[in-house]
Design an enzyme around this catalytic site. Structure first.
Site, PDB file in Angstrom:
ATOM      1  N   CYS A   2       0.823  -1.212   0.000  1.00 14.30           N
ATOM      2  CA  CYS A   2       0.000   0.000   0.000  1.00 14.30           C
ATOM      3  C   CYS A   2       0.857   1.263   0.000  1.00 14.30           C
ATOM      4  O   CYS A   2       1.883   1.332   0.658  1.00 14.30           O
ATOM      5  CB  CYS A   2      -0.913   0.009   1.225  1.00 14.30           C
ATOM      6  SG  CYS A   2      -1.900  -1.480   1.391  1.00 14.30           S
ATOM      7  N   ARG A  27       4.721  -2.031  -6.642  1.00 12.59           N
ATOM      8  CA  ARG A  27       4.740  -2.776  -5.380  1.00 12.59           C
ATOM      9  C   ARG A  27       3.499  -3.643  -5.183  1.00 12.59           C
ATOM     10  O   ARG A  27       3.446  -4.444  -4.259  1.00 12.59           O
ATOM     11  CB  ARG A  27       4.889  -1.804  -4.207  1.00 12.59           C
ATOM     12  CG  ARG A  27       6.241  -1.109  -4.223  1.00 12.59           C
ATOM     13  CD  ARG A  27       6.485  -0.320  -2.975  1.00 12.59           C
ATOM     14  NE  ARG A  27       7.827   0.235  -2.971  1.00 12.59           N
ATOM     15  CZ  ARG A  27       8.317   0.959  -1.987  1.00 12.59           C
ATOM     16  NH1 ARG A  27       7.581   1.230  -0.938  1.00 12.59           N
ATOM     17  NH2 ARG A  27       9.542   1.433  -2.054  1.00 12.59           N
ATOM     18  N   TRP A  74      -3.648  -2.887  -1.056  1.00 22.29           N
ATOM     19  CA  TRP A  74      -3.512  -4.336  -1.192  1.00 22.29           C
ATOM     20  C   TRP A  74      -4.442  -4.953  -0.161  1.00 22.29           C
ATOM     21  O   TRP A  74      -4.293  -4.732   1.034  1.00 22.29           O
ATOM     22  CB  TRP A  74      -2.065  -4.754  -0.951  1.00 22.29           C
ATOM     23  CG  TRP A  74      -1.789  -6.203  -1.206  1.00 22.29           C
ATOM     24  CD1 TRP A  74      -1.628  -6.823  -2.413  1.00 22.29           C
ATOM     25  CD2 TRP A  74      -1.617  -7.222  -0.212  1.00 22.29           C
ATOM     26  NE1 TRP A  74      -1.376  -8.156  -2.232  1.00 22.29           N
ATOM     27  CE2 TRP A  74      -1.364  -8.436  -0.899  1.00 22.29           C
ATOM     28  CE3 TRP A  74      -1.665  -7.232   1.188  1.00 22.29           C
ATOM     29  CZ2 TRP A  74      -1.146  -9.640  -0.232  1.00 22.29           C
ATOM     30  CZ3 TRP A  74      -1.451  -8.437   1.840  1.00 22.29           C
ATOM     31  CH2 TRP A  74      -1.194  -9.623   1.140  1.00 22.29           C
ATOM     32  N   ASN A  99      -2.348   2.621   5.831  1.00 25.11           N
ATOM     33  CA  ASN A  99      -1.562   1.404   5.624  1.00 25.11           C
ATOM     34  C   ASN A  99      -1.456   0.673   6.954  1.00 25.11           C
ATOM     35  O   ASN A  99      -1.293   1.312   7.998  1.00 25.11           O
ATOM     36  CB  ASN A  99      -0.147   1.729   5.134  1.00 25.11           C
ATOM     37  CG  ASN A  99      -0.120   2.224   3.714  1.00 25.11           C
ATOM     38  OD1 ASN A  99      -1.123   2.178   3.006  1.00 25.11           O
ATOM     39  ND2 ASN A  99       1.035   2.715   3.284  1.00 25.11           N
ATOM     40  N   GLY A 100      -1.484  -0.652   6.922  1.00 24.01           N
ATOM     41  CA  GLY A 100      -1.344  -1.424   8.150  1.00 24.01           C
ATOM     42  C   GLY A 100      -2.601  -2.193   8.482  1.00 24.01           C
ATOM     43  O   GLY A 100      -3.519  -2.329   7.665  1.00 24.01           O
ATOM     44  N   GLU A 481      14.719 -21.486  -3.015  1.00 29.03           N
ATOM     45  CA  GLU A 481      14.482 -20.239  -3.738  1.00 29.03           C
ATOM     46  C   GLU A 481      13.962 -20.515  -5.151  1.00 29.03           C
ATOM     47  O   GLU A 481      13.076 -19.803  -5.653  1.00 29.03           O
ATOM     48  CB  GLU A 481      15.770 -19.413  -3.784  1.00 29.03           C
ATOM     49  CG  GLU A 481      15.697 -18.153  -4.625  1.00 29.03           C
ATOM     50  CD  GLU A 481      14.685 -17.129  -4.158  1.00 29.03           C
ATOM     51  OE1 GLU A 481      14.464 -16.155  -4.908  1.00 29.03           O
ATOM     52  OE2 GLU A 481      14.107 -17.286  -3.064  1.00 29.03           O
ATOM     53  N   LYS A 485      10.359 -19.173  -6.630  1.00 33.42           N
ATOM     54  CA  LYS A 485      10.211 -18.379  -7.839  1.00 33.42           C
ATOM     55  C   LYS A 485       9.175 -18.995  -8.779  1.00 33.42           C
ATOM     56  O   LYS A 485       8.359 -18.289  -9.367  1.00 33.42           O
ATOM     57  CB  LYS A 485      11.556 -18.256  -8.566  1.00 33.42           C
ATOM     58  CG  LYS A 485      12.519 -17.309  -7.906  1.00 33.42           C
ATOM     59  CD  LYS A 485      12.044 -15.871  -8.017  1.00 33.42           C
ATOM     60  CE  LYS A 485      12.494 -15.021  -6.850  1.00 33.42           C
ATOM     61  NZ  LYS A 485      11.926 -15.316  -5.552  1.00 33.42           N
ATOM     62  N   GLU A 488       5.622 -18.538  -7.364  1.00 32.35           N
ATOM     63  CA  GLU A 488       5.212 -17.137  -7.299  1.00 32.35           C
ATOM     64  C   GLU A 488       4.653 -16.624  -8.622  1.00 32.35           C
ATOM     65  O   GLU A 488       3.646 -15.919  -8.641  1.00 32.35           O
ATOM     66  CB  GLU A 488       6.408 -16.247  -6.918  1.00 32.35           C
ATOM     67  CG  GLU A 488       6.718 -16.191  -5.446  1.00 32.35           C
ATOM     68  CD  GLU A 488       7.883 -15.256  -5.152  1.00 32.35           C
ATOM     69  OE1 GLU A 488       7.792 -14.459  -4.217  1.00 32.35           O
ATOM     70  OE2 GLU A 488       8.904 -15.335  -5.878  1.00 32.35           O
ATOM     71  N   HIS A 504      12.563 -40.180   2.411  1.00 31.74           N
ATOM     72  CA  HIS A 504      11.809 -40.003   3.651  1.00 31.74           C
ATOM     73  C   HIS A 504      10.439 -39.375   3.402  1.00 31.74           C
ATOM     74  O   HIS A 504       9.849 -38.791   4.309  1.00 31.74           O
ATOM     75  CB  HIS A 504      12.615 -39.150   4.632  1.00 31.74           C
ATOM     76  CG  HIS A 504      13.893 -39.791   5.056  1.00 31.74           C
ATOM     77  ND1 HIS A 504      13.948 -40.888   5.899  1.00 31.74           N
ATOM     78  CD2 HIS A 504      15.187 -39.514   4.725  1.00 31.74           C
ATOM     79  CE1 HIS A 504      15.199 -41.250   6.083  1.00 31.74           C
ATOM     80  NE2 HIS A 504      15.973 -40.426   5.378  1.00 31.74           N
ATOM     81  N   LYS A 603       4.964  -6.253  -3.623  1.00 32.46           N
ATOM     82  CA  LYS A 603       6.422  -6.153  -3.614  1.00 32.46           C
ATOM     83  C   LYS A 603       6.969  -5.909  -2.213  1.00 32.46           C
ATOM     84  O   LYS A 603       7.886  -6.576  -1.771  1.00 32.46           O
ATOM     85  CB  LYS A 603       6.867  -5.022  -4.547  1.00 32.46           C
ATOM     86  CG  LYS A 603       8.375  -4.859  -4.652  1.00 32.46           C
ATOM     87  CD  LYS A 603       9.015  -6.114  -5.223  1.00 32.46           C
ATOM     88  CE  LYS A 603      10.515  -6.010  -5.288  1.00 32.46           C
ATOM     89  NZ  LYS A 603      11.133  -7.290  -5.679  1.00 32.46           N
TER      90      LYS A 603
END
Length: 608
Positions: A2, A27, A74, A99-100, A481, A485, A488, A504, A603
């Protein structure tokens, strides 16, 4: 995430507000809006589309004013719908953006409903607007001061009132907010970049600050109501990026940022002539002499960079290291060690979970703090005693790429500094490591040249819905990672495991429909890894292996190999993650997803 922009001026400020949103829209957001004081009342425009659509609506409706606020949202409380978009109004008198997350919004909502307030949204933000209106008695600043005392949670707010033209009030607690100082005009924003080209004179607000903006005055008080001096909240010159980042020959920002990694690594290492503590700040030498362990706090991709650093720190510097998911750390009973160096890792330096974890660690008595961050003016840099600023540049793609590899470069430097200070780094080893670091940009260029081969693999991956990633030792975090990716941006379900864990449990998932991606550098675990490959082939699984040139793994039926040009020893993770980034990127483009703005993600995660 936001974004907040606010302004008090003697000119029409809607273009400034909208442009501020545009600069930060990468973002991530679900809706956007702007409100101004116009014709003696409040007017607004809101959209669940892009900022460009909001800009068109502002022009078509002739939305103009001298005082106003704007926001990209967001979604947290309430779906991405027009009625939930900011700014929120209360009785056509109060306009507010936020925001928050307000944790006690339900109790406040019930109280305000009993007082006759009608709610038009499902947001926690509308609660704040009505609360300020309820407390308003002719002075907006006083009403906001009283309102924030009743809020539990994190917030940055900007609010203005119909009855007080040329006045905007802001407050922050747990979410970033700053003041932009102009000539006869003043601004609020959640990030200095929103004000690029408008003003470079910035005041960073601290926790609990409430600020009163008028045409010729900025007045800031702390939570007790004490006015803060210019020495306590100094004006700083911040040269924020003022122009749009050009894509150039690339299809998406993520692709551009993958290919910017050689330059980003070179910039991050610029000026590193030797392994000395002051790379991390003038007081680093004294601090490092007092520590006996390292505690790393981070989220997402930054967490995986921390996991990689754990291998380096313990094997090279011989110092114990724990890596914690920041969003979990402060909610469990941990055993504090005041002699530990607390390291936070964040691209933005505003990650809410990491910031909260840092503050929790400090409350437990951790005095030695260091952040590795890509934004020198961020809250995390100001909160930590020491810092290393990576120089990745602006990263627009939501899926982090160059921020990750520059974090690894910084963490390797930290490892070498601690190793040298503890007597575990000889002069020959120091020289060899510095030579390897300086060669990284060239080595990365060679890896990027593998893109055409990776595109071929991505065509197969685009038809899959699941994938496994395997790595051993230092490269297990790289596998994590790589899986992150892929999920995402392509929305393919992907998991990563240490290759030795196959038998396992994960081996039960292996079929001809399950691609298995393997990170296979030619290190001491390569023979063990080859046995794991055989386990997959024996079950009919299809292997996609990123190997080093001398690893002696050959392509065959069900076994596809792409060879990296050279083995890079302990710095191999920085090279091996790049083909995984390219695989995710080209798989996503083949599936037609929104690569730079994947669904449901943002973001800079500035809410818990």
């Amino acid at each position: 995430m936001c974004v907040i922009v606010g302004a008090v001026a003697s000119r029409n400020i809607t273009p400034i507000l909208v442009e501020g949103l545009k600069r930060l829209e990468y973002r991530g957001y679900d809706s956007c809006g702007v409100a101004v004081h116009a014709d003696g009342g409040l007017k607004r425009a809101r959209s669940v589309s892009r900022v460009a659509e909001l800009a068109r609506e502002v022009i078509e409706t002739h939305l103009e004013g001298f005082t106003g606020i704007a926001h990209t949202r967001w979604a947290t409380h309430g779906a991405p719908a027009l009625n939930n978009a900011h700014p929120h109004f209360s009785r056509d008198r109060i306009a507010l953006v936020h925001n928050g997350i307000i944790e006690n919004h339900d109790a406040l909502r019930d109280e305000l409903k009993m007082r006759g307030y009608v709610f038009e949204s499902q947001t926690d933000t509308e609660v704040i607007a009505h609360l300020v209106d309820h407390l308003y008695d002719g002075d907006l600043f006083t009403a906001v001061q009283q309102a924030v005392l009743r809020l539990h949670g994190a917030y940055a707010i900007a609010v203005f009132c119909r009855d007080e033209p040329h006045r905007v009030v802001g407050a922050r607690n747990g979410s970033p907010l700053l003041v932009g100082v102009g000539q006869g005009e003043n601004f609020l924003a959640s990030d200095a970049m929103a004000l690029a080209g408008v003003t470079d004179q910035i005041i960073y607000l601290d926790e609990g600050d409430v600020v009163d903006l008028q045409l010729g005055r900025v007045w800031i008080v702390d939570p007790t109501g004490r006015e803060l001096s210019s020495a306590e909240r100094p004006v700083k010159t911040v040269l924020a990026h003022s122009g749009a980042v050009e894509l150039g020959p690339y299809r998406h920002y993520m692709q551009k940022e993958i290919f910017e990694q050689p330059r980003a690594i070179a910039d991050t290492l610029e000026g590193v002539e030797g392994i000395v503590p002051n790379l991390f700040g003038p007081n680093a030498d004294a601090a490092f002499k007092q520590i006996d362990s390292v505690l790393i706090l981070a989220c997402g991709t930054s967490y995986y960079s921390g996991l990689t650093a754990k291998y380096w720190l313990e094997s090279i510097a011989k110092i114990p290291c724990n890596v914690e998911v920041a969003s979990e750390y402060r909610y469990r009973d941990s055993v504090p060690n005041p002699r530990a160096l607390v390291v936070t890792i964040s691209q933005s330096g505003e990650t809410a979970d990491t910031m909260a974890a840092l503050k929790h660690a400090k409350s437990l008595g951790h005095a030695h703090t260091l952040t590795i961050c890509n934004v020198s003016t961020s809250a995390m840099v100001r909160e930590c005693a020491l810092a290393y600023i990576t120089r990745a540049g602006i990263e627009i793609g939501v899926a982090s790429t160059k921020a990750f590899t520059t974090q690894l470069a910084a963490l390797f430097l930290l490892t070498l500094v601690l190793a040298k200070q503890r007597g575990h780094l000889s002069a020959d080893d120091e020289a060899a490591h510095l030579k390897a670091l300086r060669h990284l940009p060239v080595a990365l260029q060679s890896v990027l040249a593998l893109e055409p081969q990776i595109i071929g693999w991505s065509e197969d991956f685009a038809r899959k819905e699941n994938a496994l990633f395997l790595g051993r030792g230092l490269h297990y975090p790289v596998a994590l990672e790589g899986a992150l990716k892929l999920k995402e941006i392509s929305y393919i379900h992907a998991e990563a495991y240490p290759a030795g864990e196959l038998k396992h449990g994960p081996l039960a998932l292996v079929t001809e429909a399950m691609p298995v991606v393997v990170v296979a550098p030619n290190d001491t675990l390569i023979e063990k890894l080859k046995s794991n490959l055989q386990e997959v082939r024996a079950r009919g699984g299809e292997l996609f292996v990123f190997a080093d040139a001398d690893s002696h793994i050959s392509s065959g039926e069900g076994l596809h190999v792409i060879r990296l040009p050279e083995h890079y020893g302990v710095l191999s993770p920085i090279l091996h993650v790049v083909p995984l980034q390219l695989l995710a990127y080209h798989t996503a483009t083949a599936r037609g997803t929104d690569v730079d703005k994947p669904r449901n993600l943002a973001k800079s995660v500035t809410v818990e």
